[in-house]
Design a protein around this motif. Structure first.
Motif, PDB file in Angstrom:
ATOM      1  N   LEU A  35      -8.286   0.308   5.069  1.00 53.75           N
ATOM      2  CA  LEU A  35      -8.298   0.812   6.437  1.00 53.75           C
ATOM      3  C   LEU A  35      -8.889   2.216   6.431  1.00 53.75           C
ATOM      4  O   LEU A  35      -8.438   3.065   5.673  1.00 53.75           O
ATOM      5  CB  LEU A  35      -6.878   0.890   7.002  1.00 53.75           C
ATOM      6  CG  LEU A  35      -6.265  -0.327   7.680  1.00 53.75           C
ATOM      7  CD1 LEU A  35      -4.856  -0.004   8.155  1.00 53.75           C
ATOM      8  CD2 LEU A  35      -7.120  -0.796   8.848  1.00 53.75           C
ATOM      9  N   ILE A  46      -6.437  -1.150  -6.173  1.00 53.63           N
ATOM     10  CA  ILE A  46      -7.150   0.060  -5.775  1.00 53.63           C
ATOM     11  C   ILE A  46      -6.326   1.288  -6.143  1.00 53.63           C
ATOM     12  O   ILE A  46      -5.133   1.357  -5.851  1.00 53.63           O
ATOM     13  CB  ILE A  46      -7.435   0.086  -4.250  1.00 53.63           C
ATOM     14  CG1 ILE A  46      -8.355  -1.056  -3.840  1.00 53.63           C
ATOM     15  CG2 ILE A  46      -8.065   1.426  -3.847  1.00 53.63           C
ATOM     16  CD1 ILE A  46      -8.606  -1.135  -2.341  1.00 53.63           C
ATOM     17  N   GLN A  66       0.191  11.267   4.024  1.00 55.50           N
ATOM     18  CA  GLN A  66      -0.231  11.822   5.298  1.00 55.50           C
ATOM     19  C   GLN A  66       0.227  13.272   5.426  1.00 55.50           C
ATOM     20  O   GLN A  66       1.423  13.553   5.458  1.00 55.50           O
ATOM     21  CB  GLN A  66       0.313  10.995   6.471  1.00 55.50           C
ATOM     22  CG  GLN A  66      -0.229  11.449   7.819  1.00 55.50           C
ATOM     23  CD  GLN A  66       0.274  10.616   8.987  1.00 55.50           C
ATOM     24  OE1 GLN A  66       1.298   9.961   8.905  1.00 55.50           O
ATOM     25  NE2 GLN A  66      -0.467  10.615  10.092  1.00 55.50           N
ATOM     26  N   LEU A  95       3.771   7.088   3.235  1.00 54.86           N
ATOM     27  CA  LEU A  95       3.955   5.854   3.974  1.00 54.86           C
ATOM     28  C   LEU A  95       3.668   4.651   3.089  1.00 54.86           C
ATOM     29  O   LEU A  95       2.689   4.626   2.344  1.00 54.86           O
ATOM     30  CB  LEU A  95       3.021   5.811   5.182  1.00 54.86           C
ATOM     31  CG  LEU A  95       3.313   6.813   6.290  1.00 54.86           C
ATOM     32  CD1 LEU A  95       2.096   6.989   7.192  1.00 54.86           C
ATOM     33  CD2 LEU A  95       4.502   6.367   7.127  1.00 54.86           C
ATOM     34  N   PHE A 131      -9.149   5.336   8.865  1.00 51.90           N
ATOM     35  CA  PHE A 131      -8.559   5.846  10.097  1.00 51.90           C
ATOM     36  C   PHE A 131      -9.436   6.920  10.733  1.00 51.90           C
ATOM     37  O   PHE A 131     -10.109   7.698  10.048  1.00 51.90           O
ATOM     38  CB  PHE A 131      -7.191   6.477   9.812  1.00 51.90           C
ATOM     39  CG  PHE A 131      -6.095   5.486   9.521  1.00 51.90           C
ATOM     40  CD1 PHE A 131      -5.825   5.091   8.218  1.00 51.90           C
ATOM     41  CD2 PHE A 131      -5.328   4.962  10.547  1.00 51.90           C
ATOM     42  CE1 PHE A 131      -4.806   4.196   7.947  1.00 51.90           C
ATOM     43  CE2 PHE A 131      -4.313   4.059  10.285  1.00 51.90           C
ATOM     44  CZ  PHE A 131      -4.053   3.680   8.982  1.00 51.90           C
ATOM     45  N   PRO A 181      -3.469   9.058   7.879  1.00 49.55           N
ATOM     46  CA  PRO A 181      -3.016   8.633   6.550  1.00 49.55           C
ATOM     47  C   PRO A 181      -4.208   8.477   5.601  1.00 49.55           C
ATOM     48  O   PRO A 181      -5.280   8.040   6.004  1.00 49.55           O
ATOM     49  CB  PRO A 181      -2.357   7.279   6.811  1.00 49.55           C
ATOM     50  CG  PRO A 181      -2.053   7.270   8.268  1.00 49.55           C
ATOM     51  CD  PRO A 181      -3.117   8.090   8.905  1.00 49.55           C
ATOM     52  N   ALA A 209     -13.696  -3.053  -3.352  1.00 50.38           N
ATOM     53  CA  ALA A 209     -12.748  -2.092  -2.778  1.00 50.38           C
ATOM     54  C   ALA A 209     -11.524  -2.744  -2.182  1.00 50.38           C
ATOM     55  O   ALA A 209     -10.586  -2.055  -1.805  1.00 50.38           O
ATOM     56  CB  ALA A 209     -13.440  -1.243  -1.725  1.00 50.38           C
ATOM     57  N   TYR A 226       0.319   5.302   1.174  1.00 50.70           N
ATOM     58  CA  TYR A 226      -0.516   6.284   1.840  1.00 50.70           C
ATOM     59  C   TYR A 226       0.163   7.651   1.776  1.00 50.70           C
ATOM     60  O   TYR A 226       1.385   7.755   1.774  1.00 50.70           O
ATOM     61  CB  TYR A 226      -0.690   5.946   3.335  1.00 50.70           C
ATOM     62  CG  TYR A 226      -1.557   4.763   3.649  1.00 50.70           C
ATOM     63  CD1 TYR A 226      -1.041   3.474   3.646  1.00 50.70           C
ATOM     64  CD2 TYR A 226      -2.898   4.929   3.966  1.00 50.70           C
ATOM     65  CE1 TYR A 226      -1.839   2.383   3.964  1.00 50.70           C
ATOM     66  CE2 TYR A 226      -3.706   3.847   4.292  1.00 50.70           C
ATOM     67  CZ  TYR A 226      -3.164   2.586   4.284  1.00 50.70           C
ATOM     68  OH  TYR A 226      -3.970   1.504   4.599  1.00 50.70           O
ATOM     69  N   GLU A 282      -7.125   5.263  -5.506  1.00 47.44           N
ATOM     70  CA  GLU A 282      -8.098   6.155  -4.903  1.00 47.44           C
ATOM     71  C   GLU A 282      -8.147   7.503  -5.628  1.00 47.44           C
ATOM     72  O   GLU A 282      -7.996   8.571  -5.027  1.00 47.44           O
ATOM     73  CB  GLU A 282      -7.767   6.370  -3.419  1.00 47.44           C
ATOM     74  CG  GLU A 282      -7.970   5.143  -2.565  1.00 47.44           C
ATOM     75  CD  GLU A 282      -9.437   4.838  -2.321  1.00 47.44           C
ATOM     76  OE1 GLU A 282     -10.044   5.402  -1.405  1.00 47.44           O
ATOM     77  OE2 GLU A 282      -9.975   3.994  -3.079  1.00 47.44           O
ATOM     78  N   TYR A 331       0.825  -1.202   0.000  1.00 47.74           N
ATOM     79  CA  TYR A 331       0.000   0.000   0.000  1.00 47.74           C
ATOM     80  C   TYR A 331       0.867   1.264   0.000  1.00 47.74           C
ATOM     81  O   TYR A 331       1.937   1.286   0.593  1.00 47.74           O
ATOM     82  CB  TYR A 331      -0.859   0.051   1.279  1.00 47.74           C
ATOM     83  CG  TYR A 331      -1.594  -1.218   1.635  1.00 47.74           C
ATOM     84  CD1 TYR A 331      -0.937  -2.281   2.236  1.00 47.74           C
ATOM     85  CD2 TYR A 331      -2.963  -1.340   1.389  1.00 47.74           C
ATOM     86  CE1 TYR A 331      -1.605  -3.436   2.588  1.00 47.74           C
ATOM     87  CE2 TYR A 331      -3.641  -2.487   1.737  1.00 47.74           C
ATOM     88  CZ  TYR A 331      -2.963  -3.542   2.337  1.00 47.74           C
ATOM     89  OH  TYR A 331      -3.626  -4.687   2.680  1.00 47.74           O
ATOM     90  N   LEU A 382      -5.280   6.630   2.024  1.00 46.97           N
ATOM     91  CA  LEU A 382      -4.884   5.590   1.086  1.00 46.97           C
ATOM     92  C   LEU A 382      -4.781   6.151  -0.328  1.00 46.97           C
ATOM     93  O   LEU A 382      -5.655   6.911  -0.778  1.00 46.97           O
ATOM     94  CB  LEU A 382      -5.907   4.445   1.116  1.00 46.97           C
ATOM     95  CG  LEU A 382      -5.595   3.244   0.238  1.00 46.97           C
ATOM     96  CD1 LEU A 382      -4.336   2.528   0.720  1.00 46.97           C
ATOM     97  CD2 LEU A 382      -6.783   2.286   0.207  1.00 46.97           C
TER      98      LEU A 382
END
Lengths: 114, 117
Positions: B105, A56, A37, A90, B107, A43, B101, A35, A58, A33, A45
């Motif tokens: 996660l 995925i 932040q 990240l 958050f 974080p 999907a 991320y 996003e 993954y 995605l």
């Protein structure tokens, strides 16, 4: 020490530069993954790879281009970034998607766009 | 849509005091997992604890304990006898899997914990 290694730890680049962020794990995880932040935020995605295939995205701008050359490596290629792209990036990995396994994170790359 | 809310943005305590972090979640999934992560100033997110939606048994692990109540959609986390090294941002996160999907996660906004000597 983390089991997910990210390089470089810090990166300063201009808006016309091309650079790459690298992530490596040797835990046998098949999901990886990226991320983003921002300061004082959780974080967010960006991308998920499962079995080295992108599963995925996003709705990330095309100036960010991920690549997963093999099951241990994940890259994020950067080109023509904007100042608002300055953030902590990240990388994480986990066992197979759909499992309850936690994601393991690297220390991140602190990116500054001039 | 999934949502995680951490109402406390910052908590300041003196060393050896207990700290309880609140987490409330929303999901329509019947199977899901809840996590707590710690993010020290170095940036890395460190996995602390995990709980699945079918197991409401509360546990203690060292100085950490958690209280999962499905009826109120809450997953609170307690640090007993806090230490300066506990100073960090703590994130509650919700994980759910869907074919469309994948494994994502969600958050919460995070709670900054400052433990003073």
């Amino acid at each position: 020490d983390t089991e997910v290694t990210q390089t470089p730890k810090h990166l300063v680049m201009g808006m016309t530069n091309k650079k790459s962020l690298k992530c490596e794990q040797h835990m046998g995880h098949r999901a990886m993954y990226w991320y983003k932040q921002k300061a004082k935020k959780p974080p967010e995605l960006m991308f998920v790879y499962s079995y080295e295939k992108l599963s995925i995205n996003e709705s990330v701008p095309s100036r960010f281009s991920p690549e997963c050359p093999n099951s241990s490596l994940l890259n994020l290629h950067l080109h023509a970034l904007q100042p608002e792209d300055s953030a902590l990036y990240l990388c994480a990995s986990s066992h197979l998607q759909g499992s309850n396994q936690p994601q393991h994170f690297g220390d991140g790359t602190r990116l500054s766009i001039l | 849509a999934q949502k995680v809310t951490q109402a406390q943005t910052e908590i300041s305590v003196v060393e050896k005091e207990d700290v309880t972090l609140d987490c409330v979640y929303e999901t329509r999934d019947t199977t899901y997992y809840l996590f707590w992560y710690k993010q020290p100033p170095s940036g890395e997110l460190v996995f602390l604890i995990r709980r699945n939606s079918f197991d409401e048994q509360n546990e203690i692990s060292g100085r950490y304990s958690w209280n999962f109540q499905k009826s109120t959609s809450s997953f609170n986390f307690t640090i007993t006898a806090s230490q300066v090294v506990d100073s960090a941002v703590y994130f509650c996160a919700l994980s759910a899997y869907s074919k469309a999907a994948g494994n994502k996660l969600t958050f919460g906004g995070g709670t900054r914990v400052l433990v003073k000597p």
